[in-house]
Write a protein that holds these residues in place. Structure first.
Motif, PDB file in Angstrom:
ATOM      1  N   ALA A   1      -2.520  -5.831   9.601  1.00  0.00           N
ATOM      2  CA  ALA A   1      -2.709  -7.180   9.014  1.00  0.00           C
ATOM      3  C   ALA A   1      -1.257  -6.993   7.911  1.00  0.00           C
ATOM      4  O   ALA A   1      -0.769  -8.004   7.268  1.00  0.00           O
ATOM      5  CB  ALA A   1      -3.794  -6.963   7.912  1.00  0.00           C
ATOM      6  N   TRP A   2      -0.709  -5.957   7.793  1.00  0.00           N
ATOM      7  CA  TRP A   2       0.723  -5.647   6.968  1.00  0.00           C
ATOM      8  C   TRP A   2       1.659  -6.197   7.804  1.00  0.00           C
ATOM      9  O   TRP A   2       2.496  -6.896   7.410  1.00  0.00           O
ATOM     10  CB  TRP A   2       0.710  -4.059   6.543  1.00  0.00           C
ATOM     11  CG  TRP A   2       2.042  -3.829   5.782  1.00  0.00           C
ATOM     12  CD1 TRP A   2       2.082  -3.707   4.496  1.00  0.00           C
ATOM     13  CD2 TRP A   2       3.374  -3.543   6.200  1.00  0.00           C
ATOM     14  NE1 TRP A   2       3.257  -3.247   3.965  1.00  0.00           N
ATOM     15  CE2 TRP A   2       3.985  -3.212   5.067  1.00  0.00           C
ATOM     16  CE3 TRP A   2       3.908  -3.460   7.472  1.00  0.00           C
ATOM     17  CZ2 TRP A   2       5.359  -2.823   5.106  1.00  0.00           C
ATOM     18  CZ3 TRP A   2       5.207  -3.224   7.378  1.00  0.00           C
ATOM     19  CH2 TRP A   2       5.983  -3.033   6.485  1.00  0.00           C
TER      20      TRP A   2
ATOM     21  N   LEU B   1      -7.845   1.961   8.344  1.00  0.00           N
ATOM     22  CA  LEU B   1      -6.280   2.176   7.928  1.00  0.00           C
ATOM     23  C   LEU B   1      -5.404   1.364   8.830  1.00  0.00           C
ATOM     24  O   LEU B   1      -4.548   0.532   8.564  1.00  0.00           O
ATOM     25  CB  LEU B   1      -5.894   3.492   7.693  1.00  0.00           C
ATOM     26  CG  LEU B   1      -4.608   3.543   7.345  1.00  0.00           C
ATOM     27  CD1 LEU B   1      -4.020   3.065   6.170  1.00  0.00           C
ATOM     28  CD2 LEU B   1      -4.063   5.180   7.219  1.00  0.00           C
ATOM     29  N   ALA B   2      -5.809   1.562  10.361  1.00  0.00           N
ATOM     30  CA  ALA B   2      -4.936   0.860  11.287  1.00  0.00           C
ATOM     31  C   ALA B   2      -5.215  -0.851  11.102  1.00  0.00           C
ATOM     32  O   ALA B   2      -4.095  -1.342  11.163  1.00  0.00           O
ATOM     33  CB  ALA B   2      -5.422   1.405  12.521  1.00  0.00           C
ATOM     34  N   ALA B   3      -6.352  -1.096  11.035  1.00  0.00           N
ATOM     35  CA  ALA B   3      -6.321  -2.544  10.761  1.00  0.00           C
ATOM     36  C   ALA B   3      -5.901  -3.202   9.404  1.00  0.00           C
ATOM     37  O   ALA B   3      -5.147  -4.283   9.421  1.00  0.00           O
ATOM     38  CB  ALA B   3      -7.834  -2.923  10.517  1.00  0.00           C
ATOM     39  N   THR B   4      -5.803  -2.353   8.538  1.00  0.00           N
ATOM     40  CA  THR B   4      -4.927  -2.735   7.384  1.00  0.00           C
ATOM     41  C   THR B   4      -3.597  -2.811   7.579  1.00  0.00           C
ATOM     42  O   THR B   4      -2.729  -3.792   7.174  1.00  0.00           O
ATOM     43  CB  THR B   4      -5.192  -1.729   6.095  1.00  0.00           C
ATOM     44  OG1 THR B   4      -6.692  -1.635   5.906  1.00  0.00           O
ATOM     45  CG2 THR B   4      -4.583  -2.159   4.873  1.00  0.00           C
ATOM     46  N   THR B   5      -3.171  -1.926   8.352  1.00  0.00           N
ATOM     47  CA  THR B   5      -1.497  -1.792   8.865  1.00  0.00           C
ATOM     48  C   THR B   5      -1.213  -3.040   9.477  1.00  0.00           C
ATOM     49  O   THR B   5      -0.253  -3.423   9.384  1.00  0.00           O
ATOM     50  CB  THR B   5      -1.370  -0.466   9.441  1.00  0.00           C
ATOM     51  OG1 THR B   5      -1.684   0.620   8.483  1.00  0.00           O
ATOM     52  CG2 THR B   5      -0.050  -0.364   9.689  1.00  0.00           C
TER      53      THR B   5
ATOM     54  N   ARG C   1      -3.274  -0.380  -3.452  1.00  0.00           N
ATOM     55  CA  ARG C   1      -4.201  -1.584  -3.510  1.00  0.00           C
ATOM     56  C   ARG C   1      -3.214  -2.479  -4.283  1.00  0.00           C
ATOM     57  O   ARG C   1      -3.145  -3.789  -4.135  1.00  0.00           O
ATOM     58  CB  ARG C   1      -5.356  -1.224  -4.255  1.00  0.00           C
ATOM     59  CG  ARG C   1      -6.440  -0.439  -3.473  1.00  0.00           C
ATOM     60  CD  ARG C   1      -7.424   0.137  -4.249  1.00  0.00           C
ATOM     61  NE  ARG C   1      -8.450   0.951  -3.495  1.00  0.00           N
ATOM     62  CZ  ARG C   1      -9.136   1.755  -3.983  1.00  0.00           C
ATOM     63  NH1 ARG C   1      -9.104   2.013  -5.235  1.00  0.00           N
ATOM     64  NH2 ARG C   1     -10.237   2.284  -3.168  1.00  0.00           N
ATOM     65  N   THR C   2      -2.453  -2.078  -5.256  1.00  0.00           N
ATOM     66  CA  THR C   2      -1.389  -3.046  -5.990  1.00  0.00           C
ATOM     67  C   THR C   2      -0.651  -3.527  -4.937  1.00  0.00           C
ATOM     68  O   THR C   2      -0.112  -4.571  -5.513  1.00  0.00           O
ATOM     69  CB  THR C   2      -0.879  -1.939  -6.859  1.00  0.00           C
ATOM     70  OG1 THR C   2      -1.742  -1.375  -7.734  1.00  0.00           O
ATOM     71  CG2 THR C   2       0.130  -2.978  -7.939  1.00  0.00           C
ATOM     72  N   GLY C   3       0.112  -2.917  -3.971  1.00  0.00           N
ATOM     73  CA  GLY C   3       0.920  -3.443  -3.064  1.00  0.00           C
ATOM     74  C   GLY C   3       0.377  -4.825  -2.439  1.00  0.00           C
ATOM     75  O   GLY C   3       1.077  -5.761  -2.526  1.00  0.00           O
ATOM     76  N   TYR C   4      -0.689  -4.553  -2.158  1.00  0.00           N
ATOM     77  CA  TYR C   4      -1.303  -5.765  -1.126  1.00  0.00           C
ATOM     78  C   TYR C   4      -1.644  -6.716  -2.096  1.00  0.00           C
ATOM     79  O   TYR C   4      -1.686  -8.077  -1.848  1.00  0.00           O
ATOM     80  CB  TYR C   4      -2.576  -5.400  -0.419  1.00  0.00           C
ATOM     81  CG  TYR C   4      -2.219  -4.559   0.769  1.00  0.00           C
ATOM     82  CD1 TYR C   4      -1.940  -5.502   2.041  1.00  0.00           C
ATOM     83  CD2 TYR C   4      -2.099  -3.475   0.835  1.00  0.00           C
ATOM     84  CE1 TYR C   4      -1.629  -4.515   3.073  1.00  0.00           C
ATOM     85  CE2 TYR C   4      -1.848  -2.561   2.256  1.00  0.00           C
ATOM     86  CZ  TYR C   4      -1.480  -3.291   3.158  1.00  0.00           C
ATOM     87  OH  TYR C   4      -1.367  -2.725   4.269  1.00  0.00           O
ATOM     88  N   LEU C   5      -2.232  -6.510  -3.650  1.00  0.00           N
ATOM     89  CA  LEU C   5      -2.540  -7.613  -4.648  1.00  0.00           C
ATOM     90  C   LEU C   5      -1.153  -8.302  -4.753  1.00  0.00           C
ATOM     91  O   LEU C   5      -1.400  -9.583  -5.129  1.00  0.00           O
ATOM     92  CB  LEU C   5      -2.981  -6.822  -5.695  1.00  0.00           C
ATOM     93  CG  LEU C   5      -4.635  -6.392  -5.550  1.00  0.00           C
ATOM     94  CD1 LEU C   5      -5.035  -5.490  -6.773  1.00  0.00           C
ATOM     95  CD2 LEU C   5      -5.449  -7.763  -5.672  1.00  0.00           C
TER      96      LEU C   5
ATOM     97  N   GLY D   1      -8.070  -7.513   1.638  1.00  0.00           N
ATOM     98  CA  GLY D   1      -9.421  -7.389   1.758  1.00  0.00           C
ATOM     99  C   GLY D   1      -9.678  -6.113   2.301  1.00  0.00           C
ATOM    100  O   GLY D   1     -10.369  -4.940   1.976  1.00  0.00           O
ATOM    101  N   SER D   2      -9.066  -5.522   3.589  1.00  0.00           N
ATOM    102  CA  SER D   2      -9.317  -4.521   4.144  1.00  0.00           C
ATOM    103  C   SER D   2      -8.675  -3.245   3.404  1.00  0.00           C
ATOM    104  O   SER D   2      -9.466  -2.034   3.259  1.00  0.00           O
ATOM    105  CB  SER D   2      -8.561  -4.440   5.492  1.00  0.00           C
ATOM    106  OG  SER D   2      -8.670  -3.200   6.352  1.00  0.00           O
ATOM    107  N   ALA D   3      -7.451  -3.415   2.802  1.00  0.00           N
ATOM    108  CA  ALA D   3      -6.966  -2.415   1.733  1.00  0.00           C
ATOM    109  C   ALA D   3      -7.811  -2.007   0.736  1.00  0.00           C
ATOM    110  O   ALA D   3      -8.120  -0.951   0.339  1.00  0.00           O
ATOM    111  CB  ALA D   3      -5.701  -3.045   1.273  1.00  0.00           C
ATOM    112  N   LEU D   4      -8.672  -3.227   0.037  1.00  0.00           N
ATOM    113  CA  LEU D   4      -9.717  -2.677  -0.998  1.00  0.00           C
ATOM    114  C   LEU D   4     -10.651  -1.878  -0.606  1.00  0.00           C
ATOM    115  O   LEU D   4     -11.576  -1.304  -1.292  1.00  0.00           O
ATOM    116  CB  LEU D   4      -9.825  -4.135  -1.639  1.00  0.00           C
ATOM    117  CG  LEU D   4      -8.876  -4.931  -2.276  1.00  0.00           C
ATOM    118  CD1 LEU D   4      -9.443  -6.246  -2.924  1.00  0.00           C
ATOM    119  CD2 LEU D   4      -8.420  -3.995  -3.514  1.00  0.00           C
TER     120      LEU D   4
END
Length: 413
Positions: A216-217, A210-214, A275-279, A374-377
């Motif tokens: 990348a956000w 989750l931290a890695a996803t954040t 997931r929808t947000g990142y997409l 990719g990380s969020a998925l």
């Protein structure tokens, strides 16, 4: 849900993040009036955002050990002092130091306020989205306020930017006396930690994903908020007012996305808005980066703000449920990474903008956001054990433990 307390905390969040949003709003004025380069203003963004990401988890550790509600007013007052000082400073080093002070204040506020918001919100995930949207609204108001004040009075009139924090601090003092008169006792994070340890373990591996996803956000979000107004002015030949309007629309769309993300999380589970947000964010950022006109860039900015904030509140509660014994640390790390760590990349991106232009930088962070998708998925929800029968049935699709925030028996979202 304690609606009165939640509403008041949301108000303090508006004020605190007003000063976070003031940083990118000030950058065009610093460039035009002090002739700073992209690299120089990116260094100021680093001071305010990057330092905040480093120290915010430390404040999270502090509030996990014992209640430190005083960090809430101290945080937004320090942020106000930093922003005012940065605008009034007569040299770049002083401007940088005051921006760093603002970042420390912003960081001090978030873990303590987030813990109190989850206590006040009870089992409602939408309560966290309401609290979160306060920060987004504050950031959305910042460009208009900064443009109004600095446009009318110049950087010398920037002391007026401290007024919201001073008024809110007075209200905080009055509210504290009222709550003590009513017998209010704040929840104790240390008690919550002890209660949670017997039933749950922290999932640091999932939290790391989750931290890695954040991260990348954060890099695309901080970059776009720092460079959107400049992109519209320099690349698309828009006015200063148009650039400020685009930034305001982006953050207002973020507020709508935050509320929608909380509603979707309650109705369809937390992973749906994440997931929808990142997409949706990836094509929206592409529209901003490669816009042929101001109108397309502004439409892309609105879509980008909406999409980027769909996952915001669900990511905070998911982080707290990955680390149920350390809610302050979880929220401190998540919010610190989300709103600040992008500033660490700001100087390098500013240098790239000086050398190759803003479109190149926006295209680069588009690639970073694609990695975040990719990380969020790959993220998975964590549903903690249900409460005992006294809690009653809960029809929402996700029910997780609230005890990390309240110290109560297991149960919640």
């Amino acid at each position: 849900m304690k609606r009165g307390q939640l509403a008041f905390l949301t108000g303090t969040h508006i004020v605190n993040d007003l000063y976070q949003g003031a940083v990118p709003a000030l950058l065009p004025f610093l460039m035009s009036q002090r002739h700073y380069s992209y690299t120089a203003v990116s260094g100021i963004a680093l001071a305010a955002s990057g330092l905040s990401s480093v120290v915010q988890p430390l404040f999270g550790l502090l509030v996990d050990r014992r209640p430190r509600g005083w960090l809430i007013p101290a945080g937004f007052l320090t942020a106000a002092a930093g922003i005012t000082g940065a605008a009034l400073a007569d040299s770049y080093p002083l401007t940088w130091l005051f921006a760093a002070l603002a970042g420390i204040g912003i960081a001090a506020y978030h873990p303590a306020a987030t813990n109190q918001a989850r206590v006040a919100g009870g089992q409602s995930q939408r309560a966290m989205s309401l609290f979160s949207v306060g920060g987004t609204l504050g950031a959305s108001l910042a460009p208009a306020l900064v443009t109004l004040v600095v446009g009318a009075y110049g950087l010398g009139g920037s002391w007026l930017l401290a007024v919201p924090a001073l008024v809110t601090a007075l209200l905080w003092a009055a509210q504290g006396r009222w709550l003590r008169y009513r017998g209010h006792t704040p929840a104790t994070p240390s008690a919550a930690r002890g209660a949670a340890t017997s039933a749950h373990r922290d999932d640091w591996r999932a939290f790391g994903r989750l931290a890695a996803t954040t991260v990348a956000w954060s890099i695309p979000y901080v970059t776009v908020t720092s460079m959107l107004a400049l992109h519209i002015q320099r690349d698309l030949h828009g006015s200063t007012g148009t650039g400020a309007a685009a930034l305001t629309l982006l953050t207002l769309a973020g507020a709508a996305g935050t509320l929608l993300g909380g509603w979707l999380g309650d109705r369809h589970g937390r992973m749906t808005p994440i997931r929808t947000g990142y997409l949706l964010a990836v094509p929206a950022l592409a529209a901003v980066a490669f816009a042929p006109s101001v109108a397309v860039a502004m439409a892309g900015a609105v879509a980008f703000g909406l999409a980027m904030f769909l996952p915001f509140a669900p990511q905070v509660t998911l982080a707290q449920d990955y680390l149920p014994t350390r809610p302050g640390t979880a929220s401190g790390l998540t919010l610190g990474l989300a709103m600040s760590v992008g500033g660490l990349a700001a100087p390098a991106l500013g240098g790239l903008a000086d050398a190759h232009g803003l479109r190149t930088v926006l295209a680069l962070v588009l690639g970073v956001l694609a990695l975040g998708l990719g990380s969020a998925l790959r993220l998975r929800d964590r549903v903690l054990p249900e409460a005992g029968p006294e809690q009653g049935p809960d029809p929402a699709p996700e029910r997780v433990n609230e005890q990390a925030a309240t110290g109560a028996a297991p149960g919640g979202r």
